[in-house]
Design an enzyme around this catalytic site. Structure first.
Site, PDB file in Angstrom:
ATOM      1  N   ARG A  93      44.482  47.960  32.791  1.00 22.79           N
ATOM      2  CA  ARG A  93      43.617  47.073  31.360  1.00 22.79           C
ATOM      3  C   ARG A  93      42.765  47.737  31.320  1.00 22.79           C
ATOM      4  O   ARG A  93      41.781  47.468  31.726  1.00 22.79           O
ATOM      5  CB  ARG A  93      42.958  45.432  32.773  1.00 22.79           C
ATOM      6  CG  ARG A  93      42.643  44.767  31.728  1.00 22.79           C
ATOM      7  CD  ARG A  93      43.136  43.532  31.888  1.00 22.79           C
ATOM      8  NE  ARG A  93      42.045  42.455  30.993  1.00 22.79           N
ATOM      9  CZ  ARG A  93      41.789  41.828  31.798  1.00 22.79           C
ATOM     10  NH1 ARG A  93      42.687  41.132  33.054  1.00 22.79           N
ATOM     11  NH2 ARG A  93      40.959  40.749  30.561  1.00 22.79           N
TER      12      ARG A  93
ATOM     13  N   ARG B 140      48.346  41.863  27.758  1.00 15.69           N
ATOM     14  CA  ARG B 140      47.478  43.105  29.043  1.00 15.69           C
ATOM     15  C   ARG B 140      47.985  43.591  29.896  1.00 15.69           C
ATOM     16  O   ARG B 140      49.388  42.863  29.930  1.00 15.69           O
ATOM     17  CB  ARG B 140      46.512  42.551  29.304  1.00 15.69           C
ATOM     18  CG  ARG B 140      46.767  40.745  29.803  1.00 15.69           C
ATOM     19  CD  ARG B 140      45.478  40.231  30.417  1.00 15.69           C
ATOM     20  NE  ARG B 140      44.725  39.922  29.256  1.00 15.69           N
ATOM     21  CZ  ARG B 140      44.225  39.254  28.627  1.00 15.69           C
ATOM     22  NH1 ARG B 140      43.513  38.404  29.722  1.00 15.69           N
ATOM     23  NH2 ARG B 140      43.711  38.816  27.427  1.00 15.69           N
TER      24      ARG B 140
ATOM     25  N   ASP C  39      46.396  40.806  34.619  1.00 12.38           N
ATOM     26  CA  ASP C  39      45.421  40.328  34.327  1.00 12.38           C
ATOM     27  C   ASP C  39      45.290  39.145  35.582  1.00 12.38           C
ATOM     28  O   ASP C  39      46.402  38.586  35.814  1.00 12.38           O
ATOM     29  CB  ASP C  39      45.379  38.675  33.074  1.00 12.38           C
ATOM     30  CG  ASP C  39      44.279  37.926  33.366  1.00 12.38           C
ATOM     31  OD1 ASP C  39      43.617  38.234  33.047  1.00 12.38           O
ATOM     32  OD2 ASP C  39      44.190  36.957  32.728  1.00 12.38           O
TER      33      ASP C  39
ATOM     34  N   ASP D 149      42.439  36.665  37.799  1.00 10.08           N
ATOM     35  CA  ASP D 149      42.074  35.659  37.417  1.00 10.08           C
ATOM     36  C   ASP D 149      41.702  35.336  39.341  1.00 10.08           C
ATOM     37  O   ASP D 149      42.837  34.267  40.052  1.00 10.08           O
ATOM     38  CB  ASP D 149      41.938  34.836  37.036  1.00 10.08           C
ATOM     39  CG  ASP D 149      41.807  35.349  35.148  1.00 10.08           C
ATOM     40  OD1 ASP D 149      40.775  36.271  35.918  1.00 10.08           O
ATOM     41  OD2 ASP D 149      42.734  34.404  34.468  1.00 10.08           O
TER      42      ASP D 149
END
Length: 161
Positions: A91, A101, A104, A106
């Site tokens: 990334r 990507r 990811d 989060d």
């Protein structure tokens, strides 16, 4: 009678997404890496969902999942660990928003904490509008309350699967 008080360890929820390379391998490996983080315990993960990309549609579909685990450190430390994992998967953070990507990660929720900083928002700013987050979240924590927004079950019908 004295009782020993145990320190509070918040339950953390993290979204995982991948739309480049071997998407399933990126998700599976990231889950293993998160489970091995210092202070991480009792990880559970949702099923993997395939979804359309958010933002530009001229990119591959995503695989998405959510995991939950107990975590004994702070949100900023967790964010740094997650960014390191993303980088190990290729990334690059200084590209256009919503671009493709390999991985990811989060932070969606961190116990009952609310954080509103330039580079860290908890609950995650888009949590209530994203089906690729709410559906897997509801799978592993159907009775979860999102601070300031309500229950996952109440929010989920507003998002198509």
């Amino acid at each position: 009678m004295d009782r020993e008080l145990k320190p509070y360890t918040p339950r953390v929820y993290v979204a995982l997404g991948s739309n480049l390379g071997n998407r399933e391998a990126h998700i599976d490996q990231a889950l293993k890496e998160i489970a091995c983080l210092p202070g991480s315990a009792q990880l559970v993960a949702s099923s993997v969902y395939e979804t359309d990309p958010m933002g530009p549609q001229d990119q591959p579909d995503y695989l998405n999942a959510v995991c939950a685990f107990d975590y004994s450190s702070d949100p900023r430390t967790l964010m740094q660990h997650l960014q390191r994992i993303e980088q190990q998967h290729g990334r690059v953070h200084k590209v256009a928003r919503w671009s493709a990507r390999p991985l990811d990660l989060d932070i969606l929720l961190f116990g009952h904490q609310q954080v509103n900083e330039a580079d860290l928002q908890i609950p995650h700013s888009g949590i209530a509008q994203r089906s690729f987050v709410l559906w897997p979240l509801a799978e592993i924590a159907p009775d979860l309350l999102i601070p300031g927004l309500g229950s996952v079950q109440r929010l989920k019908p507003n998002c198509q699967k």
